[in-house]
Enzyme design. Sequence first.
Site, PDB file in Angstrom:
ATOM      1  N   LYS A  16       0.828  -1.201   0.000  1.00  0.00           N
ATOM      2  CA  LYS A  16       0.000   0.000   0.000  1.00  0.00           C
ATOM      3  C   LYS A  16       0.873   1.267   0.000  1.00  0.00           C
ATOM      4  O   LYS A  16       0.622   2.208  -0.746  1.00  0.00           O
ATOM      5  CB  LYS A  16      -0.838  -0.032   1.282  1.00  0.00           C
ATOM      6  N   ARG A  92     -10.970   3.208  10.464  1.00  0.00           N
ATOM      7  CA  ARG A  92     -10.655   1.821  10.788  1.00  0.00           C
ATOM      8  C   ARG A  92     -11.828   1.127  11.471  1.00  0.00           C
ATOM      9  O   ARG A  92     -11.834  -0.076  11.625  1.00  0.00           O
ATOM     10  CB  ARG A  92      -9.434   1.745  11.723  1.00  0.00           C
ATOM     11  N   ARG A 131      10.841 -11.137   6.390  1.00  0.00           N
ATOM     12  CA  ARG A 131      11.457  -9.833   6.608  1.00  0.00           C
ATOM     13  C   ARG A 131      12.481  -9.943   7.740  1.00  0.00           C
ATOM     14  O   ARG A 131      12.247 -10.603   8.738  1.00  0.00           O
ATOM     15  CB  ARG A 131      10.353  -8.843   6.987  1.00  0.00           C
ATOM     16  N   ARG A 168      11.331  -8.996  13.423  1.00  0.00           N
ATOM     17  CA  ARG A 168      10.582  -8.101  14.300  1.00  0.00           C
ATOM     18  C   ARG A 168       9.533  -8.894  15.060  1.00  0.00           C
ATOM     19  O   ARG A 168       8.919  -9.803  14.506  1.00  0.00           O
ATOM     20  CB  ARG A 168       9.883  -7.032  13.462  1.00  0.00           C
ATOM     21  N   ARG A 179      -2.455 -10.245  13.629  1.00  0.00           N
ATOM     22  CA  ARG A 179      -2.600  -9.012  12.849  1.00  0.00           C
ATOM     23  C   ARG A 179      -3.596  -9.218  11.703  1.00  0.00           C
ATOM     24  O   ARG A 179      -4.386  -8.334  11.381  1.00  0.00           O
ATOM     25  CB  ARG A 179      -1.249  -8.579  12.269  1.00  0.00           C
TER      26      ARG A 179
END
Length: 233
Positions: A16, A92, A131, A168, A179
């Site tokens: 995004k 949201r 990542r 992370r 998430r």
Amino acid sequence: MNQQLVVLMGPPGSGKGTVSQMAVERLPFEHVSIGNLLKWQAAEGGELGQQIDLFVRSGKLVPDNVVIDTVRSWLLSKAPKDKDLLLDGFPRTRAQAVALTSMLQDLAGFSPCMLLFELSDEEVARRLTSRRVCSHKQCGAVYSLLDEQLAPRNDSVCDRCGAPLQIRSDDTADAVRVRLKVYHEQADALKDYYQQHGVAVARLNVLAPVEDVFDDFVAALRACSSVKVFKNS
Ligand SMILES: [Zn+2]
């Protein structure tokens, strides 16, 4: 002429931010994240700014009404009049979406649409768990084991400073599952709300090469701009 107000929605890792940046560089678009809006309002001061400052300092979540007032204040005083707006991180919740609808009815001149960046949960998990970030705070380099150009020479060491690489804490498989669950609840609620209110919801398949995704993005917004009016709730 109506100004387009685009509500961006996409799971983490869906690109995004990348597509938004391309839009800002190539087209008359302003991209704002709610985080930046809250920082802007805090710096502006006043009662609202002081409230935000207090919530942020005490590590608390900024409540809905303060977020909503900040967006309204930005739209009234600071938002560019000659560009279309990409809104990231707001609304949201359904309550925020209702508030935005009534704001736009008051302000007039905006044509809203929602853009959904679509990526399967498996692909999101694959991207995020691949990542790696540098453990050295001052360096903070970010790598992806999936992409040749973004991969470190050695999977566990930072190219730039030699410090160990780490995952992370919110990129672990368990954290990503949580998430995604939160994301889908939010995305479904907003999608339902906008569809019920006659606002165009465009879907973007982000698995394609980024230039193709960008072309789709432009086409989706062009299609959206033909829908100009919010139905009253
Ligand atoms: Zn490093």
